[in-house]
Write a protein that holds these residues in place. Structure first.
Motif, short mmCIF file in Angstrom:
data_model
loop_
_atom_site.label_atom_id
_atom_site.label_comp_id
_atom_site.label_asym_id
_atom_site.label_seq_id
_atom_site.Cartn_x
_atom_site.Cartn_y
_atom_site.Cartn_z
N LEU A 62 0.80 -1.23 0.00
CA LEU A 62 0.00 0.00 0.00
C LEU A 62 0.84 1.28 0.00
O LEU A 62 0.55 2.21 -0.75
CB LEU A 62 -0.94 0.02 1.21
CG LEU A 62 -2.04 -1.04 1.22
CD1 LEU A 62 -2.82 -0.96 2.53
CD2 LEU A 62 -2.99 -0.88 0.04
N VAL A 109 -7.81 -4.31 2.16
CA VAL A 109 -6.85 -3.77 1.20
C VAL A 109 -7.55 -3.18 -0.03
O VAL A 109 -7.20 -2.09 -0.49
CB VAL A 109 -5.81 -4.84 0.79
CG1 VAL A 109 -4.95 -4.37 -0.36
CG2 VAL A 109 -4.94 -5.20 1.99
N THR A 112 -9.09 0.17 0.45
CA THR A 112 -8.00 1.12 0.72
C THR A 112 -7.36 1.58 -0.60
O THR A 112 -7.05 2.75 -0.78
CB THR A 112 -6.91 0.47 1.62
OG1 THR A 112 -7.55 -0.09 2.77
CG2 THR A 112 -5.89 1.48 2.10
N ILE A 113 -7.18 0.62 -1.51
CA ILE A 113 -6.60 0.97 -2.82
C ILE A 113 -7.55 1.92 -3.56
O ILE A 113 -7.12 2.86 -4.22
CB ILE A 113 -6.30 -0.31 -3.64
CG1 ILE A 113 -5.13 -1.05 -2.99
CG2 ILE A 113 -5.97 0.02 -5.09
CD1 ILE A 113 -4.78 -2.37 -3.59
#
Length: 533
Positions: A62, A109, A112-113
């Motif tokens: 990330l 994840v 979040t991306i």
């Protein structure tokens, strides 16, 4: 037949099936019995090493996308470790009280991306400034998302859902909480096969063959196999790096194989105490909060499966729904803490550490509390922690091949409570397993080809709300199994026995089995103030 006489007929007891067990036998130290201190400390350190994999993989994926360099990456990893240590202590003292390590969550994840890719950050030219702005965006979304776990856990809503779970519908959930992570296993090993493969082979030799070949007074090889094998393979990787084996290799190969490419040791400060809002004040976006709430709910479902697996490997009885709800509430508090400190990630039960309980046969609560101490200690002493965090990732992937398999096998073992000769059992189990693998396969395949999920509208947050849950194998499987198990011939008494529901009757309430008190009651007489039902 050779030898003249026929084989003697099998004895009557040999033809009996294996008896069903409420608690897993042959665990050396169960949840309430700690090993001697020296052994407990080494086992705790082993748990710390195992949870490092996820704690390094997620920020390494990330932080560069957010615009951060090695220094930011090292700080995020340290923050993640620090929060994981606090969460693990909270979970083992006040949550489920199981020996669970609370680490990062892969489910979070994807949204979040999406936050990182959001249009409002794309015009930021300074990478460090972009990193800070995206980090604050993830913090805001995670603060709101943690409320879903806190509310479902502490209000008793999740408890009521779990009460309807039978061994049959738990099988796909727990199995795919382990088996469903297969993409993190051998594909990770193959990124540097000359390091990953020896680690798998050595783990097999140390944990399965050596204990039977060399007889020692105490189990050493299998119990500490992670430390032995990582030390050997890490040294071997160091020799390969130092001898120049990767001088002319591709950059990607160097990243995965070399021991000096993580950039963590140079980026980490000597001493660093993470503190809340260290990146600045969180920012909020309604759509992103919705997407993150959905991911948070999926993480909650997956963690439910891992909690049940941990209760099995700790040789405890089935976890009562009220205790599980309490654990989910504390998981939400963990996600909230992570959001305050800025880990860019949620909290979830570490599946690999649950598998480590099975490998070592030690399900002691104290061992996991000691490992939390290591997490906090090494997250503050940055440089020392960074040394361990720079273990090449294919070594962790090799460990995952064994640990995730143990959790998958734990799920399958709950079939002992079900009637496997019933067509209803066969259909629900088979269909939920198949859909749990097939649906996410479609979603993930589509995403890898097109660059976006099958649900592709103008609103990114709405896309995430559909694409994230259907990309989780355990979530899809338990959705199918839970629905079918609670709707097909539900009123039939023989079906109740077929699905194994009656085996968990005595654990549906905290008070009906005296062992629940022993394993799950709160410390410091807190049960008086927070009674479990």
């Amino acid at each position: 037949m050779a030898g003249g006489g026929a084989a003697p007929p099998p004895k009557q007891e040999e033809l009996q099936p294996h008896p069903v067990k409420d608690q897993l036998p042959s665990v050396s130290y169960c949840i309430t019995s700690p090993p001697p201190w020296p052994e407990a400390v080494i086992l705790g350190f082993q748990h710390y090493i195992v949870m490092l994999g996820t704690s390094v993989i997620i920020p390494s994926a990330l932080v560069p996308q957010m615009g951060g360099g090695n220094e930011e990456k090292a700080r995020v990893i340290q923050t993640l470790l620090f929060v994981a240590g606090i969460n693990t202590l909270c979970q083992s003292f006040f949550g489920t009280r199981l020996p669970t390590v609370m680490g990062g969550s892969y489910t979070v994840v994807a949204p979040t991306i999406s936050i990182i890719m959001a249009g409002r950050y794309s015009n930021e030219t300074d990478p460090h400034e972009k990193f800070l702005r995206t980090m604050r965006g993830t913090q805001g979304a995670l603060i709101i998302a943690s409320t879903i776990q806190i509310i479902l856990g502490f209000s008793g809503l999740w408890r009521n859902v779990v009460r309807l779970l039978s061994p049959l519908s738990a099988v796909p959930l727990i199995s795919l909480a382990g088996f469903g992570l297969y993409e993190l296993g051998f594909p990770g090993v193959a990124k540097c096969v000359e390091i990953g493969l020896p680690e798998i082979i050595l783990m097999l030799i140390f944990s399965q063959y050596l204990p039977h070949a060399i007889h020692v007074a105490k189990p050493v090889f299998d119990r500490f196999s992670v430390i032995f094998t990582i030390a050997i393979v890490w040294l071997y990787a160091y020799i390969l790096t130092a001898s120049g084996a990767y001088k002319n290799a591709r950059t990607k190969t160097q990243m995965h194989c070399r021991v000096d490419r993580s950039g963590l040791i140079s980026g980490a400060p000597w001493i660093n105490v993470p503190y809340p809002f260290q990146w600045g004040a969180p920012t909020f976006d309604a759509g992103e909060c919705f997407a993150m709430m959905m991911a948070s709910f999926v993480a909650l479902v997956e963690s439910t499966g891992t909690f049940i697996a941990v209760s099995r490997y700790a040789s405890a009885t089935m976890i009562p729904p009220s205790v599980l709800g309490r654990g989910i509430g504390w998981q939400g508090i963990g996600t909230l803490l992570g959001a305050f400190f800025g880990t860019a990630n949620g909290a979830a039960v570490s599946v690999e550490n649950a598998g480590l309980l099975a490998l070592t046969h030690v399900g002691s609560r104290r061992v996991v509390q000691i490992s939390a101490g290591f997490m906090i200690f090494f997250s503050i002493l940055g440089k020392f922690g960074a040394i361990f965090a720079s273990i090449p990732l294919p070594i962790f992937a090799a460990l995952y091949c064994i640990f995730f398999a143990y959790i998958g096998a734990c799920g399958v073992s709950f079939l002992q409570f079900c009637n496997l000769n019933s067509f209803r059992t066969k259909f629900i189990m088979g269909f939920s397993f198949f859909m749990g693998l097939s649906v996410p396969q479609y979603f993930n395949e589509y995403t890898s080809v097109a660059g976006y999920g099958p649900v592709h509208t103008g609103a990114r947050w709405f896309n995430d709300m559909i694409n994230v849950p259907f990309s989780s194998k355990a979530f899809v499987a338990v959705l199918v199994a839970f629905f079918l198990d609670n709707t097909i011939q539900r009123r039939d008494t023989s079906v109740r026995r077929d699905r194994g529901y009656h085996w968990w009757d005595k654990f549906r309430s905290f008070k009906t089995d005296s062992r629940s008190e022993e394993f799950y009651s709160l410390p410091f007489n807190l049960n008086k103030f927070f009674p479990s039902v």
